[in-house]
Write a protein that holds these residues in place. Structure first.
Motif, PDB file in Angstrom:
ATOM      1  N   THR A 274      -5.921   0.639   4.264  1.00  0.00           N
ATOM      2  CA  THR A 274      -4.516   1.085   4.864  1.00  0.00           C
ATOM      3  C   THR A 274      -4.401   2.309   5.649  1.00  0.00           C
ATOM      4  O   THR A 274      -5.461   2.320   6.656  1.00  0.00           O
ATOM      5  CB  THR A 274      -3.750   1.135   3.546  1.00  0.00           C
ATOM      6  OG1 THR A 274      -2.250   1.413   3.966  1.00  0.00           O
ATOM      7  CG2 THR A 274      -4.097   2.035   2.555  1.00  0.00           C
ATOM      8  N   ASP A 275      -3.632   3.273   5.542  1.00  0.00           N
ATOM      9  CA  ASP A 275      -3.546   4.333   6.679  1.00  0.00           C
ATOM     10  C   ASP A 275      -4.528   5.478   6.296  1.00  0.00           C
ATOM     11  O   ASP A 275      -4.423   6.558   6.906  1.00  0.00           O
ATOM     12  CB  ASP A 275      -2.193   4.855   6.646  1.00  0.00           C
ATOM     13  CG  ASP A 275      -1.219   3.878   7.504  1.00  0.00           C
ATOM     14  OD1 ASP A 275      -1.883   2.847   8.085  1.00  0.00           O
ATOM     15  OD2 ASP A 275       0.066   4.093   7.725  1.00  0.00           O
ATOM     16  N   LEU A 276      -5.423   5.502   5.436  1.00  0.00           N
ATOM     17  CA  LEU A 276      -6.365   6.396   5.354  1.00  0.00           C
ATOM     18  C   LEU A 276      -7.151   6.346   6.640  1.00  0.00           C
ATOM     19  O   LEU A 276      -7.447   7.565   7.409  1.00  0.00           O
ATOM     20  CB  LEU A 276      -7.309   6.286   3.992  1.00  0.00           C
ATOM     21  CG  LEU A 276      -8.527   7.314   3.728  1.00  0.00           C
ATOM     22  CD1 LEU A 276      -7.870   8.591   4.038  1.00  0.00           C
ATOM     23  CD2 LEU A 276      -9.510   6.879   2.854  1.00  0.00           C
TER      24      LEU A 276
ATOM     25  N   GLY B   3      -3.137  11.749   0.666  1.00  0.00           N
ATOM     26  CA  GLY B   3      -3.375  12.318   1.900  1.00  0.00           C
ATOM     27  C   GLY B   3      -2.333  11.920   3.098  1.00  0.00           C
ATOM     28  O   GLY B   3      -1.584  12.921   3.720  1.00  0.00           O
ATOM     29  N   HIS B   4      -2.126  10.693   3.361  1.00  0.00           N
ATOM     30  CA  HIS B   4      -1.347  10.155   4.234  1.00  0.00           C
ATOM     31  C   HIS B   4       0.182  10.360   3.898  1.00  0.00           C
ATOM     32  O   HIS B   4       0.905  10.793   4.432  1.00  0.00           O
ATOM     33  CB  HIS B   4      -1.562   8.812   4.488  1.00  0.00           C
ATOM     34  CG  HIS B   4      -0.718   8.161   5.657  1.00  0.00           C
ATOM     35  ND1 HIS B   4      -0.767   8.669   6.778  1.00  0.00           N
ATOM     36  CD2 HIS B   4       0.110   7.078   5.357  1.00  0.00           C
ATOM     37  CE1 HIS B   4       0.465   7.723   7.430  1.00  0.00           C
ATOM     38  NE2 HIS B   4       0.611   6.817   6.635  1.00  0.00           N
ATOM     39  N   THR B   5       0.595   9.905   2.751  1.00  0.00           N
ATOM     40  CA  THR B   5       1.780   9.968   2.012  1.00  0.00           C
ATOM     41  C   THR B   5       1.416  10.005   0.440  1.00  0.00           C
ATOM     42  O   THR B   5       0.405   9.374  -0.031  1.00  0.00           O
ATOM     43  CB  THR B   5       2.758   8.940   2.417  1.00  0.00           C
ATOM     44  OG1 THR B   5       4.159   8.890   1.668  1.00  0.00           O
ATOM     45  CG2 THR B   5       2.216   7.679   2.126  1.00  0.00           C
TER      46      THR B   5
ATOM     47  N   THR C  49       0.614  -1.247  -0.118  1.00  0.00           N
ATOM     48  CA  THR C  49       0.063  -0.002  -0.057  1.00  0.00           C
ATOM     49  C   THR C  49       0.960   1.264   0.034  1.00  0.00           C
ATOM     50  O   THR C  49       0.469   2.479  -0.678  1.00  0.00           O
ATOM     51  CB  THR C  49      -0.862  -0.050   1.153  1.00  0.00           C
ATOM     52  OG1 THR C  49      -0.251   0.352   2.432  1.00  0.00           O
ATOM     53  CG2 THR C  49      -1.896  -1.346   1.123  1.00  0.00           C
ATOM     54  N   HIS C  50       2.066   1.271   0.825  1.00  0.00           N
ATOM     55  CA  HIS C  50       3.004   2.451   0.782  1.00  0.00           C
ATOM     56  C   HIS C  50       4.234   1.700   1.443  1.00  0.00           C
ATOM     57  O   HIS C  50       4.242   0.538   1.572  1.00  0.00           O
ATOM     58  CB  HIS C  50       2.452   3.775   1.431  1.00  0.00           C
ATOM     59  CG  HIS C  50       1.947   3.568   2.815  1.00  0.00           C
ATOM     60  ND1 HIS C  50       0.987   2.698   3.333  1.00  0.00           N
ATOM     61  CD2 HIS C  50       2.510   4.073   3.840  1.00  0.00           C
ATOM     62  CE1 HIS C  50       0.847   3.003   4.613  1.00  0.00           C
ATOM     63  NE2 HIS C  50       1.770   3.755   4.757  1.00  0.00           N
ATOM     64  N   LEU C  51       5.180   2.600   1.583  1.00  0.00           N
ATOM     65  CA  LEU C  51       6.609   2.232   2.001  1.00  0.00           C
ATOM     66  C   LEU C  51       6.950   2.346   3.271  1.00  0.00           C
ATOM     67  O   LEU C  51       8.063   2.543   3.710  1.00  0.00           O
ATOM     68  CB  LEU C  51       7.730   2.591   0.904  1.00  0.00           C
ATOM     69  CG  LEU C  51       7.405   2.042  -0.633  1.00  0.00           C
ATOM     70  CD1 LEU C  51       8.204   2.676  -1.781  1.00  0.00           C
ATOM     71  CD2 LEU C  51       7.333   0.595  -0.770  1.00  0.00           C
ATOM     72  N   HIS C  52       6.044   2.849   4.194  1.00  0.00           N
ATOM     73  CA  HIS C  52       6.382   3.140   5.453  1.00  0.00           C
ATOM     74  C   HIS C  52       6.876   1.813   6.346  1.00  0.00           C
ATOM     75  O   HIS C  52       6.220   0.774   5.757  1.00  0.00           O
ATOM     76  CB  HIS C  52       5.030   3.903   6.256  1.00  0.00           C
ATOM     77  CG  HIS C  52       4.994   5.386   6.086  1.00  0.00           C
ATOM     78  ND1 HIS C  52       3.826   5.777   6.205  1.00  0.00           N
ATOM     79  CD2 HIS C  52       5.785   6.023   5.428  1.00  0.00           C
ATOM     80  CE1 HIS C  52       3.854   7.109   5.927  1.00  0.00           C
ATOM     81  NE2 HIS C  52       5.161   7.423   5.463  1.00  0.00           N
ATOM     82  N   PHE C  53       7.503   1.885   7.124  1.00  0.00           N
ATOM     83  CA  PHE C  53       8.322   0.535   7.754  1.00  0.00           C
ATOM     84  C   PHE C  53       7.344  -0.432   8.329  1.00  0.00           C
ATOM     85  O   PHE C  53       7.503  -1.552   8.336  1.00  0.00           O
ATOM     86  CB  PHE C  53       9.199   1.041   8.686  1.00  0.00           C
ATOM     87  CG  PHE C  53       8.673   1.274  10.167  1.00  0.00           C
ATOM     88  CD1 PHE C  53       8.242   0.506  10.927  1.00  0.00           C
ATOM     89  CD2 PHE C  53       8.953   2.605  10.559  1.00  0.00           C
ATOM     90  CE1 PHE C  53       7.722   0.813  12.252  1.00  0.00           C
ATOM     91  CE2 PHE C  53       8.057   3.002  11.691  1.00  0.00           C
ATOM     92  CZ  PHE C  53       7.599   2.059  12.612  1.00  0.00           C
ATOM     93  N   ASP C  54       6.245  -0.021   8.734  1.00  0.00           N
ATOM     94  CA  ASP C  54       5.312  -1.112   9.405  1.00  0.00           C
ATOM     95  C   ASP C  54       4.207  -1.657   8.082  1.00  0.00           C
ATOM     96  O   ASP C  54       3.409  -2.456   8.721  1.00  0.00           O
ATOM     97  CB  ASP C  54       4.345  -0.435  10.444  1.00  0.00           C
ATOM     98  CG  ASP C  54       3.692   1.206  10.054  1.00  0.00           C
ATOM     99  OD1 ASP C  54       4.468   1.935   9.197  1.00  0.00           O
ATOM    100  OD2 ASP C  54       2.498   1.196  10.268  1.00  0.00           O
ATOM    101  N   HIS C  55       4.692  -1.421   6.999  1.00  0.00           N
ATOM    102  CA  HIS C  55       3.871  -2.247   5.961  1.00  0.00           C
ATOM    103  C   HIS C  55       4.676  -2.477   4.947  1.00  0.00           C
ATOM    104  O   HIS C  55       4.295  -3.610   4.344  1.00  0.00           O
ATOM    105  CB  HIS C  55       3.187  -0.714   5.110  1.00  0.00           C
ATOM    106  CG  HIS C  55       1.982  -0.028   5.888  1.00  0.00           C
ATOM    107  ND1 HIS C  55       0.742  -0.316   5.710  1.00  0.00           N
ATOM    108  CD2 HIS C  55       2.286   0.781   6.760  1.00  0.00           C
ATOM    109  CE1 HIS C  55       0.211   0.642   6.530  1.00  0.00           C
ATOM    110  NE2 HIS C  55       1.066   1.111   7.246  1.00  0.00           N
ATOM    111  N   VAL C  56       6.083  -2.418   4.726  1.00  0.00           N
ATOM    112  CA  VAL C  56       6.829  -2.959   3.875  1.00  0.00           C
ATOM    113  C   VAL C  56       8.033  -3.533   4.646  1.00  0.00           C
ATOM    114  O   VAL C  56       9.237  -4.144   3.799  1.00  0.00           O
ATOM    115  CB  VAL C  56       7.359  -1.904   3.209  1.00  0.00           C
ATOM    116  CG1 VAL C  56       8.467  -0.678   3.579  1.00  0.00           C
ATOM    117  CG2 VAL C  56       7.799  -2.321   1.757  1.00  0.00           C
TER     118      VAL C  56
HETATM  119 ZN    ZN Z   1       1.868   4.869   6.895  1.00  0.00          ZN
END
Ligand code: ZN
Length: 282
Positions: free
Chosen positions: A211-213, A190-192, A108-115
């Motif tokens: 995801t982080d929406l 909006g989040h990233t 969904t995106h590349l923040h550490f808690d996702h990737v």
């Molecule tokens: Zn995030």
């Protein structure tokens, strides 16, 4: 739960903790403590990392990869991570899913808690965790991750995703579209920049991996957004776009970080929407 040809599996991994104030932006603490949960002695709230696997005859598609186990003890302490539960390979195995059978990984995106689980160290070398999988992320998110602002710089750790590109396993996709039969990606900013939600659907059922929406069910409420969000007013617009659709068409919304609620249906509230029914998918 089954949608179309996909059997939907929910993978529960380690809990982790983030500062409650940062998670709930402008909402006063007594309010968010009532809506979500009490903070711990370090003002952190209990969250989880929850992933999804979509199984069909010819595919096993993983959405996001959790925190992974490349982290050190200091990092684990700051974020309250249980390292025995942060490995995506161990988690999949415990659900009877062989990591080598994963065919595709939607990030969904590349923040550490996702990737964090997308790569691993083997013989001192960083390699893709899933040796038989193609990975997918929005090109705009990859560009953002390679040149982040100070606001979300701490969330991007290049070891989690640069090896995917270097091994020709990362597919940089552009914009909204159908990635696989019955699976659409919906980019939002909006989040990233270039984060993508995932919609899984057939004629009857629709499920939104939001995801982080809305990292937790509390974030369905209109004024709840995160201090972590790069563009809070854009988050507001995105919620105003997608939550009415989710209500009108009876989508199930899946929460990646809510330690207490896997998924939910929503209904209109005085301002925006609220949780109508909490659901357990698996
Ligand atoms: Zn995030």
């Amino acid at each position: 739960m089954k949608i179309g040809k996909y059997n939907i599996r929910v993978i529960e991994m380690t809990n982790f903790a983030l500062d409650g104030g940062a998670m709930f932006g402008v909402i006063p603490k007594p309010l968010w403590e009532r809506t979500y949960t009490k903070a711990d002695e370090r003002n952190r709230i209990n969250m989880t990392t929850r992933l999804m696997v979509l199984e069909s005859d010819d595919k096993k598609i993983l959405i996001d990869t959790g925190i992974g186990n490349k982290i050190n003890d200091k990092f684990a302490d700051i974020y309250g991570i249980d390292k025995s539960k942060s490995s995506v390979e161990l988690a999949l195995n415990s659900y009877g899913i062989n990591p080598d059978e994963i065919t595709d990984v939607i990030l969904t995106h590349l923040h550490f808690d996702h990737v964090g689980g997308a790569t691993k160290i083997e013989n001192g070398e960083l390699i893709p965790t899933f040796k038989n999988a193609e990975y997918y992320v929005q090109e705009e998110q990859y560009k953002w991750a390679m040149n982040p602002t100070f606001k979300d710089r701490a969330s991007f750790i290049a070891d989690n995703y640069v090896p995917l590109l270097n091994n020709q396993r990362l597919n940089l996709i552009q914009g909204e579209g159908t990635l696989f039969d019955g699976i659409d990606v919906l980019p939002i900013d909006g989040h990233t920049k270039g984060m993508q939600m995932v919609k899984i659907y057939d004629d009857v059922n629709k499920l939104l991996y939001i995801t982080d929406l809305c990292p937790t069910s509390a974030h369905i409420l209109a004024p709840y957004f995160m201090g972590y969000d790069n563009f809070p007013l854009t988050v507001l617009e995105e919620k105003e776009k997608y939550l009415p659709l989710a209500y009108k068409d009876d989508w199930t919304i899946f929460f990646e970080h809510d330690a207490y609620t896997q998924a939910a249906k929503i209904e209109p509230a005085k301002k925006g929407f609220q949780i109508k029914e909490r659901l357990t998918i698996e």
